[in-house]
Design an enzyme around this catalytic site. Structure first.
Site, mmCIF file in Angstrom:
data_model
loop_
_atom_site.group_PDB
_atom_site.id
_atom_site.type_symbol
_atom_site.label_atom_id
_atom_site.label_comp_id
_atom_site.label_asym_id
_atom_site.label_seq_id
_atom_site.Cartn_x
_atom_site.Cartn_y
_atom_site.Cartn_z
ATOM 1 N N HIS A 86 0.797 -1.222 0.000
ATOM 2 C CA HIS A 86 0.000 0.000 0.000
ATOM 3 C C HIS A 86 0.832 1.276 0.000
ATOM 4 O O HIS A 86 0.283 2.372 0.010
ATOM 5 C CB HIS A 86 -0.926 0.018 1.213
ATOM 6 N N TYR A 129 -9.098 -2.216 -8.715
ATOM 7 C CA TYR A 129 -9.240 -0.779 -8.509
ATOM 8 C C TYR A 129 -7.951 -0.224 -7.907
ATOM 9 O O TYR A 129 -7.146 -0.951 -7.332
ATOM 10 C CB TYR A 129 -10.441 -0.448 -7.612
ATOM 11 N N GLU A 160 -12.994 -9.342 13.182
ATOM 12 C CA GLU A 160 -13.478 -7.964 13.246
ATOM 13 C C GLU A 160 -14.820 -7.820 13.948
ATOM 14 O O GLU A 160 -15.063 -6.827 14.618
ATOM 15 C CB GLU A 160 -13.613 -7.377 11.831
ATOM 16 N N TRP A 220 -13.882 1.639 -2.992
ATOM 17 C CA TRP A 220 -14.217 0.342 -3.585
ATOM 18 C C TRP A 220 -15.649 -0.087 -3.308
ATOM 19 O O TRP A 220 -16.176 -0.980 -3.956
ATOM 20 C CB TRP A 220 -13.252 -0.737 -3.087
ATOM 21 N N HIS A 247 -7.127 -9.254 3.295
ATOM 22 C CA HIS A 247 -6.227 -9.862 2.318
ATOM 23 C C HIS A 247 -5.963 -11.305 2.716
ATOM 24 O O HIS A 247 -5.536 -11.543 3.849
ATOM 25 C CB HIS A 247 -4.888 -9.130 2.300
ATOM 26 N N GLU A 289 -5.868 -3.048 -5.667
ATOM 27 C CA GLU A 289 -6.262 -4.402 -5.303
ATOM 28 C C GLU A 289 -7.038 -5.123 -6.402
ATOM 29 O O GLU A 289 -7.792 -4.510 -7.152
ATOM 30 C CB GLU A 289 -7.104 -4.366 -4.017
ATOM 31 N N CYS A 292 -13.372 -6.405 5.104
ATOM 32 C CA CYS A 292 -12.483 -6.659 3.966
ATOM 33 C C CYS A 292 -11.110 -7.011 4.514
ATOM 34 O O CYS A 292 -10.815 -6.800 5.682
ATOM 35 C CB CYS A 292 -12.435 -5.485 3.003
ATOM 36 N N GLU A 311 -4.500 2.044 -2.209
ATOM 37 C CA GLU A 311 -5.129 0.728 -2.381
ATOM 38 C C GLU A 311 -5.040 0.407 -3.867
ATOM 39 O O GLU A 311 -5.528 1.167 -4.692
ATOM 40 C CB GLU A 311 -6.609 0.773 -1.977
ATOM 41 N N HIS A 346 -2.380 -6.385 -5.468
ATOM 42 C CA HIS A 346 -2.408 -7.556 -4.587
ATOM 43 C C HIS A 346 -3.839 -8.038 -4.395
ATOM 44 O O HIS A 346 -4.797 -7.314 -4.623
ATOM 45 C CB HIS A 346 -1.749 -7.237 -3.240
#
Length: 191
Positions: free
Chosen positions: A36, A115, A99, A175, A81, A128, A79, A126, A44
């Site tokens: 980032h 995006y 979370e 996003w 990774h 991604e 969200c 970002e 990624h």
């Protein structure tokens, strides 16, 4: 409390993410921070989960003020990774639990998009290859991590889509519009 949230963010910045090409094929890995950082960001793999309830509302979260990228904005349920080689759905389920304390049996893949969005407040980027995952959940999240989420809300998808098309769009992550549109197409919610 603020220092412990920042410590958690520091640890998460050192986790590994999978670098991909524009077709989503793995080409290497790096840390979350390195992916980032810089003007372009490194492409990624990521995922965005959106949970829908029996009233066809979607569960939104407001990102915590301590988040490195796009703090304080409303976004999809969660969200994250997947780690290099980690199964997408397994990573998304783990993130939902971490979370929000939510456990779901099924997550449907609703497509993917690429995006790039620069966060003017932090200078991070970002970039991604984002997989949209949709699941069902009713009720309230049982265990919200304040280092990640400042608040949650159930909202009708058609109402959100109207906001995204108007002046209210700035309250959401860059996003998020693509995530809700993919959800609508997959589930027929809000159409």
């Amino acid at each position: 409390m603020l220092s412990s949230a920042r410590s958690i963010q520091e640890i998460r910045e050192r986790l590994r993410v999978e670098l991909v090409d524009t077709r989503g094929r793995a080409i290497g890995d790096t840390t979350v921070h390195e992916a980032h950082f810089g003007d372009a960001g490194l492409l990624h793999r990521a995922f965005s989960v959106l949970l829908v309830n029996e009233r066809d509302e979607v569960l939104l979260q407001r990102r915590a003020a301590t988040k490195r990228r796009f703090p304080g904005l409303w976004s999809n349920t969660c969200c994250g990774h997947p780690g290099p080689g980690e199964a997408l759905v397994d990573a998304a389920r783990a993130r939902l639990t971490d979370e929000l304390g939510i456990r779901v049996a099924t997550l449907e893949v609703g497509g993917a998009f690429v995006y790039r969005a620069a966060d003017p407040g932090s200078g991070y980027v970002e970039h991604e290859y984002d997989h949209v995952l949709v699941g069902e959940f009713d009720g309230e999240p049982p265990d919200i991590d304040p280092a990640e989420v400042s608040e949650v809300a159930w909202r009708p998808l058609d109402e959100i889509l109207r906001e995204l098309d108007g002046a209210g769009a700035t309250a959401f992550t860059p996003w998020f519009g693509q995530v809700v549109r993919a959800t609508r197409e997959l589930r027929g919610v809000g159409s």
